[in-house]
Design a protein around this motif. Sequence first.
Motif, mmCIF file in Angstrom:
data_model
loop_
_atom_site.group_PDB
_atom_site.id
_atom_site.type_symbol
_atom_site.label_atom_id
_atom_site.label_comp_id
_atom_site.label_asym_id
_atom_site.label_seq_id
_atom_site.Cartn_x
_atom_site.Cartn_y
_atom_site.Cartn_z
ATOM 1 N N UNK A 62 -49.542 64.430 -19.953
ATOM 2 C CA UNK A 62 -50.358 64.242 -18.752
ATOM 3 C C UNK A 62 -50.953 65.576 -18.349
ATOM 4 N N UNK A 63 -52.103 65.533 -17.685
ATOM 5 C CA UNK A 63 -52.701 66.806 -17.291
ATOM 6 C C UNK A 63 -53.719 66.664 -16.182
ATOM 7 N N UNK A 108 -50.476 70.943 -17.579
ATOM 8 C CA UNK A 108 -50.248 69.765 -18.427
ATOM 9 C C UNK A 108 -48.799 69.740 -18.873
ATOM 10 N N UNK A 109 -48.340 68.541 -19.181
ATOM 11 C CA UNK A 109 -46.910 68.331 -19.462
ATOM 12 C C UNK A 109 -46.736 67.315 -20.576
ATOM 13 N N UNK A 116 -43.778 71.637 -19.334
ATOM 14 C CA UNK A 116 -45.127 72.212 -19.389
ATOM 15 C C UNK A 116 -45.576 72.528 -20.819
ATOM 16 N N UNK A 117 -46.860 72.366 -21.089
ATOM 17 C CA UNK A 117 -47.427 72.730 -22.396
ATOM 18 C C UNK A 117 -48.624 73.652 -22.183
ATOM 19 N N UNK A 118 -48.905 74.466 -23.222
ATOM 20 C CA UNK A 118 -49.957 75.475 -23.141
ATOM 21 C C UNK A 118 -50.622 75.575 -24.504
ATOM 22 N N UNK A 119 -51.907 75.808 -24.535
ATOM 23 C CA UNK A 119 -52.609 76.003 -25.819
ATOM 24 C C UNK A 119 -52.269 77.381 -26.388
#
Length: 250
Positions: free
Chosen positions: A126-127, A133-134, A139-142
């Motif tokens: 989701x973001x 974003x998760x 949490x996620x990161x590019x």
Amino acid sequence: MDKLKELNLAIKAAKNSGKFLKNSWEKQKRVMSQDGRDIKLALDRESEIKIKQELSQSSIYPILGEEYGESGEINLEKPFWVVDPIDGTMNFYKGLPLCAVSIALWQGEAPILGVVYDFMADELYSGIPGQGSYVNGSPIKVNSINSKKFAVIATGFPVAMALDKESMSSFWKLICEFKKIRMLGSAALAMTFVSCQKVDAYYERNIRLWDIAGAAAVLLGAGGYMKMEATQNEKWTYTVFASGCLDLWN
Ligand code: IPD
Ligand code: CA
């Protein structure tokens, strides 16, 4: 607008539909049509109906869906939902577990928020652009890979893409500069995977908005870069460039 409320609604609808699809995985998958390179299942429609019912019960915005088109009056300048009830329908049909439910709230040329549910892996992405974003709450990161020769690109041959020699040669010219090339059969997952560094870039020509709208929100929330070029005379159709870093395309 209460973005968190709308996001939670999209998460709930994506999860419910994804669970329904996962339960239908081994059951009969009735084919509705097989036009050209496309395939439509009865489950595409059933999933879209379920999602639309859930969204419209608690949200005021009109809905653009892959199977049933526009419900309510869509004005590009105002928010509207964009729904892909199964992205990667051929994978789903064949039993290849790379398929997803995608839901985004969209306005103008950009996502407001979105979700992509990889229901076979039970991974909910989701973001919200500018807010994070998760995946399943983490949490996620590019990444910051800025050179094609070190990057893995995911791409595809969408239904609306021309496959003649001339188009293929310019397509090949762009993607052959990358270290590795992947075709996953789900644009929603391919683009979402840039957000969590499973691939480093995503590029696809003539892809429909519903295929990538949820993934676009997740990518921007994870700090990624995206460019969309509208295809002339084809509604809701774009060429999309996505990566962690803008410099990758230079
Ligand atoms: C398809 C997938 C595929 C892309 C096709 C789409 P669908 O979506 O996203 O990766 O290359 O163009 O049509 O039909 O499975 O929702
Ligand atoms: Ca679909």
